[in-house]
Enzyme design. Structure first.
Site, PDB file in Angstrom:
ATOM      1  CD  GLU A 410      -3.039  -1.327   2.017  1.00  0.00           C
ATOM      2  OE1 GLU A 410      -2.761  -1.162   3.209  1.00  0.00           O
ATOM      3  OE2 GLU A 410      -4.180  -1.589   1.612  1.00  0.00           O
ATOM      4  CD  GLU A 480      -3.473  -7.373   3.114  1.00  0.00           C
ATOM      5  OE1 GLU A 480      -4.506  -6.852   3.562  1.00  0.00           O
ATOM      6  OE2 GLU A 480      -2.388  -6.777   3.024  1.00  0.00           O
TER       7      GLU A 480
HETATM    8  C1  GAL Z   1      -5.101  -4.052   4.059  1.00  0.00           C
HETATM    9  C2  GAL Z   1      -3.703  -3.808   4.579  1.00  0.00           C
HETATM   10  C3  GAL Z   1      -3.430  -4.546   5.844  1.00  0.00           C
HETATM   11  C4  GAL Z   1      -4.560  -4.365   6.812  1.00  0.00           C
HETATM   12  C5  GAL Z   1      -5.833  -4.836   6.182  1.00  0.00           C
HETATM   13  C6  GAL Z   1      -7.030  -4.633   7.056  1.00  0.00           C
HETATM   14  O1  GAL Z   1      -5.486  -3.028   3.246  1.00  0.00           O
HETATM   15  O2  GAL Z   1      -2.742  -4.163   3.620  1.00  0.00           O
HETATM   16  O3  GAL Z   1      -2.236  -4.066   6.388  1.00  0.00           O
HETATM   17  O4  GAL Z   1      -4.698  -3.026   7.121  1.00  0.00           O
HETATM   18  O5  GAL Z   1      -6.077  -4.096   5.033  1.00  0.00           O
HETATM   19  O6  GAL Z   1      -6.934  -5.227   8.276  1.00  0.00           O
END
Ligand code: GAL
Length: 951
Positions: A410, A480
């Protein structure tokens, strides 16, 4: 003393060029331990001259190194997700810049060789200036990266003085805006290392594997004189750097079979033990392959965190993490969002995990400014970006477990990121580059997204609607997905199906490993886990930091158990004529597993044995006939388990890797329903069979003499983080619809000869819609039967949290035994890990202690439930055929109001919910909501239950 280095966007200075992390036979001295420490609120307030021998630090405190000062009683932790906790005016940082001065005096042992020596810091957050014996060594930034300084000439036999001045904020903080606690200090090891003249300065082991020939290619490249490698087991002795050896019959390294060959890289004056893993990572046919095989990431994002130590994580917790991961069928880790302590990567090599090693870089807070001024595209930060990437790649390049380099997280896009990728491609062509922020895939080698919903993953899998020709051809992964905040995620199974349907969809990394709670005690001394805002931070993001599959104390949450089941590498299902066993490992056969079976009749074991499965190659499956089984009459299931045949590094023989159930005997027709008893009325009560009712409300008030608050319709649940979520804020709609404050109007209590019918209209205040609920009670001498018919009246504006009944029982009925799905909690879109069986749990054990209290503990597909006291008094509930239940020592309203676990205290009653259905969980706290089949709509429904008092 100038402190301009703090706000300089350039990397630090004075350090030696980065090199591989290794331990050799050269002399080394750990400087971890107790140091002198003083925290000043600003640089201006920090004392001058701390580097001088004659500085008097007697008034100072002491602090352990490594640690974070905020967790040692100096200052306080603070949590923000995206937003910088200071004005965004790069590279400037606040004048109130907490500054920690550290001093250590140490002697050198007599056996220390007379050799050049370096001082290594494995991690200092966020910027430090360092002096040894009054001489400045330099400045380091890049909190989660090592720095080494040449100190040989400065050392003296006794009374060396190491002074380190650490600033909480620096220009580097703009590059370290990861979603985690802001914690400062020397938080990783400090070591003094001899570097023998003519020793191994640095080296890279290249160990490729050709899956077509089974041949490995080994070489080492190194700077420095006459570096060689030996691997005795392979007959490699003294292979000089720059030359390569072709080796037949190599066993390749993989996460599933982490074969390492022990060897040595050496010169005449230094020997470095190495562990060589042969593997080749390629991108072919739009797929990421290792040793010629497509791999599927069943991965997890791992931050380093401990509830007492923060990111100063002792090694035993890295071991604990990896063992827990392996035991839960996790095969990959993304080191979100920085290079971990180097020990972790050694463990990944050893235990077997695919690793995405991620650089210490995130500038997410610029998103709040529409990315104006984002360092990623600003040339004055170019060196800092490159420096961070170099320090990671050079440190970690010798780990076979690392299959992808990640530029960071990010940080939007820009030249500096492209520059990092270019350098990395050049430096290490053997590993592809990952960065989710490069949506166009201009400078990365894999297409990566976070929190894409199932539809999007499906479209990506089918390569439709993608105008970008380069991206369309790349392998895809979810760096993620399945945000595990609070109770959830739901929908894992549907992701797995997509990963199996589309070859380019190579899995993902669940967000995230651990809840970053910080252990605190309340005024009564009870422990709880703190989250954002609990330390009085003016700006914070609350419990968004509590989103792991393990709780802060590393006990698995239901999400981890569900993950283990959904992503199990062996799938055991009912197949034609018996059992189907499919091998979902990417690289290994099922040789290491044994198969056992147990036949259970209503959850009670009747017979058991072993199953002969025979060889099954990766990707293959076999049909196995049912073993000979004794006859059963009640509902019976065969449970087959795949267990480790021998001890492994991460679990003992017998550990269950996978399981499946095959129905054998269906549930017989239920016994004749309770009927025939007559309703009798006295002035103040109605009696029917074992039940007593209030004639005004029609509510059951006692059952077989046990006082109860009889069942009535209930729709509310304490919203989960996912109900509250960002995508589909169900909670808002539910509250707007008044579902948390329904009123029950009794429309009639109708006494018939052998039936009591209670009609009600259940509806929220101020609104016009409602639910008609009719309770039909019948009984025989010993049992009460209830059929509840519900029917929506008017236009319902939203889904329902749940649809069911609530009642309350004497607090003594504190043990639940049920035949149904279990043992853990289950919700409609997260229920794969619950198997049919008979389970016993106390009411306390039925609770999942989510750090932020919320709906939890639902047991599903329950055929019958006994809630009893130790002495056997209690009630039994039978479903026709099944129901869900939760039992707690507090009400739903109390659970809803609680913000920390210590807010919940046991009352006098056991509150029992008996439900038709629950709304799904989804993962809307950061991602998609509940999938359509699992959304609970207001609908006509009937639930039939039989209550039997036990004494
Ligand atoms: C993503 C980010 C993570 C965490 C997650 C939400 O956007 O890369 O670090 O913030 O969202 O828990």
């Amino acid at each position: 003393m100038s402190s301009s280095y703090v706000e300089d966007p350039a990397p630090g200075h004075g350090a030696l060029p980065p090199r591989a992390a290794f331990a050799s036979d050269a002399w080394a001295l750990s400087l971890n331990g107790t140091w002198r420490f003083l925290l000043s609120p600003s640089i201006a307030a920090a004392p001058d001259g701390t580097e001088r021998d004659d500085f008097d630090d007697h008034g100072w405190d002491t602090i352990p190194v490594p640690s974070h000062w905020q967790l040692q009683g100096h200052g306080r932790p603070a949590y923000t997700n995206v937003r910088y906790p200071f004005p965004v005016h790069p590279p400037e940082v606040p004048s109130d810049n907490a500054t920690g001065d550290y001093r250590l005096t140490f002697d050198l042992p007599a056996d220390r060789p007379d050799a050049p020596t370096v001082l290594r810091f494995d991690g200092i957050d966020s910027c430090a200036r360092i002096w040894l014996n009054g001489h400045e060594l330099g400045v380091t930034k890049g909190s989660r990266l090592p720095s080494e300084f040449d100190v040989g000439a400065l050392l003296r036999p006794r009374d060396n003085l190491l002074a380190v001045r650490v600033h909480q904020w620096s220009a580097g903080s703009y590059l370290e805006d990861q979603d985690m606690w802001w914690l400062s200090g020397i938080f990783r090891s400090v070591t003094l290392l001899a570097r023998p003249a003519g020793g191994v300065t640095d080296y890279t082991v290249h160990a490729g594997y050709d899956h077509r020939t089974g041949r490995g290619t080994l070489s080492v490249s190194a700077s420095g004189p006459d570096v060689r490698i030996s691997v005795p087991e392979l007959g490699v002795t003294g292979l000089p750097a720059g030359e390569s050896a072709q080796l037949d019959g190599i066993e390749p390294w993989s996460a599933e079979s982490p074969r390492l060959y022990a060897g040595e890289v050496y010169t005449a004056t230094e020997r470095v033990p190495v562990r060589v893993g042969f593997r080749t990572v390629t991108i072919e046919d739009g797929q990421l392959k290792v040793n010629g095989r497509r791999i599927l990431f069943r991965g997890v994002n791992r931050h380093e965190h401990h509830p007492e130590f923060g990111r100063a994580l002792p090694r035993e917790f890295a071991v604990a993490d990896i063992e827990l991961m392996k035991r839960h069928n996790i095969n990959a880790v993304r080191t979100s969002h920085y290079p971990p302590d180097p020990a972790f990567l050694e463990l990944c090599d050893l235990y077997g995990l695919w690793v995405i090693d991620e650089c210490d870089l995130e500038t997410h807070g610029f998103g709040e400014l529409d990315w104006a001024g984002n360092p990623s595209d600003d040339p004055q930060w170019a060196d800092a970006y490159l420096d961070r990437m170099r320090r990671m790649v050079e440190r970690d390049k010798n780990h076979p477990s690392i299959v992808l380099w990640s530029l960071g997280n990010e940080a939007h896009t820009g030249r500096n990121l492209a520059g990092m990728a270019e350098w990395t491609h050049e430096r290490d062509p053997s590993r592809p580059v990952h960065y989710e922020g490069d949506f166009d895939c201009a400078y990365v080698d894999v297409f990566s997204r976070m929190y894409a919903d199932h539809d999007e993953v499906d479209r990506i899998g089918r390569r439709v609607d993608d105008e970008n020709p380069r991206r369309r051809e790349l392998p895809f992964l979810l760096c993620e997905f399945a945000h595990a905040m609070g109770n959830g995620p739901g929908g894992l199974l549907e992701y797995r199906e997509l990963f199996e349907r589309h070859p380019r969809c190579q899995g993902g990394f669940i967000w995230e490993w651990l809840d970053h709670g910080i252990a605190q005690r309340d005024e009564h001394g009870r422990e709880f886990f703190a989250y954002g805002g609990d330390f009085g931070e003016p700006l914070h993001d609350g419990n968004f930091v509590i989103d792991g599959v393990v709780h802060p104390d590393r006990t698995p949450s239901p999400a981890l158990v569900e993950f283990a089941k959904v992503f199990e590498p062996v799938r055991i299902t009912a197949g034609s004529g018996g059992i189907r066993i499919a091998n979902h490992y990417d690289t290994v056969p099922l040789d290491g597993l044994g198969f056992s079976w147990v036949l259970e009749e209503e959850g009670v074991a009747r017979a058991e044995g072993l199953l002969d499965v025979g060889p099954v190659p990766p990707g293959g499956s076999v049909a196995v006939p049912l073993p000979p089984l004794p006859p059963t009459t009640a509902e019976s299931l065969l449970t087959v388990r795949a267990v480790l045949s021998a001890d492994t590094r991460w679990a003992a023989a017998g550990h269950v890797v996978a399981w499946g159930q095959v129905p054998v005997t269906p549930a017989p027709e239920p016994a004749a329903p309770a009927r025939g008893a007559r309703v009798t009325a006295t002035e103040d009560r109605l009696r029917l069979g074992p039940g007593t009712f209030d004639p005004g409300t029609g509510r059951l008030t006692s059952l077989g003499g046990h006082p109860v608050h009889g069942p009535r319709l209930d729709l509310w649940r304490a919203p989960t983080d996912n109900d509250r979520g960002s995508d589909r804020p169900e909670e808002q709609q539910w509250r707007a619809a008044g579902l948390h404050r329904l009123q029950h109007r009794v429309e009639g209590v109708d006494v018939r000869e052998d039936e009591l019918v209670v009609r009600t209209r259940v509806a929220p205040p101020a609104l016009g819609f409602g639910m008609l609920a009719a309770y039909h009670w019948t009984a025989d001498a010993g049992r009460l039967r209830l059929r509840v018919d519900v029917e929506p009246a008017g236009a319902w504006p939203c889904t329902l949290p749940r649809l069911g009944l609530r009642m309350a029982l004497p607090g003594a009925f504190g043990t639940a035994e049920w035949f149904g799905a279990g043992p853990g909690e289950a919700y409609p879109d997260s229920r794969q890990s619950a198997r049919a069986g008979r389970f016993v749990r106390t009411v306390e054990e039925l609770q999942t202690p989510y750090v932020y209290p919320q709906e939890n503990g639902n047991r599903t597909e329950v055929r019958n439930l006994l809630l009893t006291s130790g002495g056997g008094a209690g009630i039994r509930v039978d479903g026709e055929p099944v129901f869900d239940f939760t039992a707690r020592r507090w009400t739903t309203e109390e659970l809803d109001a609680a913000t920390h676990t210590t807010d919940l205290t046991a009352g006098e009653l056991v509150h029992l919910n008996l439900d038709f259905a629950q709304h799904g969980l989804g993962s809307a706290s950061c991602g998609p909501g509940v999938l359509p089949p699992y959304r609970l709509q207001a609908r006509k429904a009937s639930l039939t239950l039989t209550f039997t008092p036990l004494s």
